[in-house]
Design a protein around this motif. Structure first.
Motif, PDB file in Angstrom:
ATOM      1  N   ALA A 130       0.848  -1.188   0.000  1.00  0.00           N
ATOM      2  CA  ALA A 130       0.000   0.000   0.000  1.00  0.00           C
ATOM      3  C   ALA A 130       0.882   1.236   0.000  1.00  0.00           C
ATOM      4  O   ALA A 130       2.090   1.162   0.256  1.00  0.00           O
ATOM      5  CB  ALA A 130      -0.914   0.006   1.218  1.00  0.00           C
ATOM      6  N   ILE A 131       0.263   2.366  -0.272  1.00  0.00           N
ATOM      7  CA  ILE A 131       0.952   3.654  -0.217  1.00  0.00           C
ATOM      8  C   ILE A 131       0.359   4.480   0.912  1.00  0.00           C
ATOM      9  O   ILE A 131      -0.862   4.549   1.075  1.00  0.00           O
ATOM     10  CB  ILE A 131       0.803   4.416  -1.539  1.00  0.00           C
ATOM     11  N   ALA A 132       1.230   5.112   1.697  1.00  0.00           N
ATOM     12  CA  ALA A 132       0.819   6.077   2.718  1.00  0.00           C
ATOM     13  C   ALA A 132       1.616   7.348   2.467  1.00  0.00           C
ATOM     14  O   ALA A 132       2.776   7.457   2.867  1.00  0.00           O
ATOM     15  CB  ALA A 132       1.082   5.542   4.116  1.00  0.00           C
ATOM     16  N   SER A 133       1.003   8.295   1.792  1.00  0.00           N
ATOM     17  CA  SER A 133       1.695   9.516   1.382  1.00  0.00           C
ATOM     18  C   SER A 133       0.974  10.751   1.903  1.00  0.00           C
ATOM     19  O   SER A 133      -0.258  10.781   1.952  1.00  0.00           O
ATOM     20  CB  SER A 133       1.761   9.584  -0.155  1.00  0.00           C
ATOM     21  N   SER A 134       1.731  11.762   2.271  1.00  0.00           N
ATOM     22  CA  SER A 134       1.132  13.028   2.703  1.00  0.00           C
ATOM     23  C   SER A 134       0.501  13.789   1.545  1.00  0.00           C
ATOM     24  O   SER A 134      -0.300  14.702   1.762  1.00  0.00           O
ATOM     25  CB  SER A 134       2.191  13.909   3.366  1.00  0.00           C
TER      26      SER A 134
ATOM     27  N   GLY B 146       8.247  10.951   8.430  1.00  0.00           N
ATOM     28  CA  GLY B 146       7.620   9.672   8.128  1.00  0.00           C
ATOM     29  C   GLY B 146       8.074   8.574   9.065  1.00  0.00           C
ATOM     30  O   GLY B 146       7.275   7.749   9.531  1.00  0.00           O
ATOM     31  N   ILE B 147       9.369   8.546   9.342  1.00  0.00           N
ATOM     32  CA  ILE B 147       9.911   7.549  10.273  1.00  0.00           C
ATOM     33  C   ILE B 147       9.281   7.715  11.646  1.00  0.00           C
ATOM     34  O   ILE B 147       8.846   6.737  12.277  1.00  0.00           O
ATOM     35  CB  ILE B 147      11.445   7.675  10.373  1.00  0.00           C
TER      36      ILE B 147
ATOM     37  N   ALA C  98      -7.030  12.875  10.236  1.00  0.00           N
ATOM     38  CA  ALA C  98      -7.028  14.174  10.919  1.00  0.00           C
ATOM     39  C   ALA C  98      -5.630  14.763  11.029  1.00  0.00           C
ATOM     40  O   ALA C  98      -5.442  15.980  10.908  1.00  0.00           O
ATOM     41  CB  ALA C  98      -7.649  14.026  12.305  1.00  0.00           C
ATOM     42  N   HIS C  99      -4.643  13.904  11.275  1.00  0.00           N
ATOM     43  CA  HIS C  99      -3.266  14.368  11.461  1.00  0.00           C
ATOM     44  C   HIS C  99      -2.337  13.498  10.622  1.00  0.00           C
ATOM     45  O   HIS C  99      -2.343  12.269  10.740  1.00  0.00           O
ATOM     46  CB  HIS C  99      -2.856  14.282  12.933  1.00  0.00           C
ATOM     47  N   THR C 100      -1.537  14.139   9.792  1.00  0.00           N
ATOM     48  CA  THR C 100      -0.610  13.380   8.964  1.00  0.00           C
ATOM     49  C   THR C 100       0.766  13.307   9.650  1.00  0.00           C
ATOM     50  O   THR C 100       0.918  13.672  10.813  1.00  0.00           O
ATOM     51  CB  THR C 100      -0.528  13.984   7.546  1.00  0.00           C
ATOM     52  N   LYS C 101       1.769  12.825   8.934  1.00  0.00           N
ATOM     53  CA  LYS C 101       3.104  12.649   9.482  1.00  0.00           C
ATOM     54  C   LYS C 101       3.601  13.966  10.100  1.00  0.00           C
ATOM     55  O   LYS C 101       3.338  15.019   9.521  1.00  0.00           O
ATOM     56  CB  LYS C 101       4.071  12.210   8.374  1.00  0.00           C
ATOM     57  N   PRO C 102       4.218  13.948  11.278  1.00  0.00           N
ATOM     58  CA  PRO C 102       4.827  12.814  11.989  1.00  0.00           C
ATOM     59  C   PRO C 102       3.909  12.088  12.972  1.00  0.00           C
ATOM     60  O   PRO C 102       4.401  11.338  13.811  1.00  0.00           O
ATOM     61  CB  PRO C 102       5.981  13.484  12.738  1.00  0.00           C
ATOM     62  N   GLU C 103       2.602  12.312  12.897  1.00  0.00           N
ATOM     63  CA  GLU C 103       1.679  11.565  13.742  1.00  0.00           C
ATOM     64  C   GLU C 103       1.409  10.196  13.115  1.00  0.00           C
ATOM     65  O   GLU C 103       1.615  10.002  11.912  1.00  0.00           O
ATOM     66  CB  GLU C 103       0.380  12.354  13.931  1.00  0.00           C
TER      67      GLU C 103
END
Length: 223
Positions: A104-108, A169-170, A137-142
């Motif tokens: 899968a892809i998880a991209s901001s 991302g890490i 609701a909250h993207t990286k770094p969450e």
């Protein structure tokens, strides 16, 4: 046992990070902001809206509120000329598909941008699960985006390997309780390890050799 892989897109699947950087630097230069690529690396993995807001808040520059649209339009010109898959990515994706390992892809990035970039580089056909920072609701770094993606894959966080190139991302993947493999396309090894990466690699051939055989093939079709 690891059962699936979650890929970041920019800087992992495709060579877009330096192209985004180039677009931002050239557009901001119109407003008198002088930046070097090395300085801009601190924004790797951060949504463009946050980068825009950072520079709009700087009173020493008279930057247009429309600067993000300017950057996006400039980027589209650059990407048509230079966007490509990272070396070794296509081979790895084929291996994972052949072994029926969920990916899968998880991209901001936003969904239309993700799909456009994957289509340009010929990678869209590999991914049935594409998750964007706009889905949570909250993207990286969450951790929200990674947890959301794992749920879409019907996996628990501990079963997921995340491939990232950014510090943000890490951090998000580790907060989600996932195993993180970091690609040195955007940062030096030491920076990625300090951010919390469990493993760092500089070529996908090395990742393939070190990790693909550690994945569970429970989903493999039996003959």
């Amino acid at each position: 046992m690891y059962k699936g892989i979650i890929f970041d897109m920019d800087g992992v699947l495709i060579n877009s990070e330096p192209l985004h950087c180039k677009a931002w630097i050239e557009v901001l230069a119109r407003y008198g902001v002088k930046l070097q690529e090395e300085e801009f690396k601190r924004f790797v993995g951060i949504p463009c809206e946050q980068i825009r807001d950072y520079y709009l808040a700087k009173q020493e520059y008279s930057i247009s509120p429309d600067v993000l649209n300017e950057k996006q339009e400039h980027y589209k010109i650059v990407e048509q000329q230079e966007l490509a898959l990272m070396p070794g990515v296509k081979y790895l994706l084929n291996e994972l598909i052949n072994k029926h390992i969920p990916i899968a892809i998880a991209s901001s990035s936003k969904h239309p941008d993700i799909r456009r970039c994957l289509k340009i580089t010929g990678a869209l056909e590999y991914f049935h699960i594409i998750c964007s920072g706009t889905d949570v609701a909250h993207t990286k770094p969450e951790p929200d985006l990674f947890l959301y993606t794992a749920k879409k894959m019907n996996l628990i966080p501990a079963e997921c390997i995340v491939i990232e190139d950014s510090v943000w991302g890490i951090m998000g993947a580790k907060k989600a309780g996932m195993h993180v493999c970091a690609y040195t396309s955007s940062h030096e090894k030491e920076v990625l390890l300090q951010a919390g990466a469990d493993y760092v690699f500089d070529t996908f051939e090395k990742f393939n050799t070190d990790y693909i055989n550690k994945l569970s093939y429970d989903n493999e079709v039996k003959s």
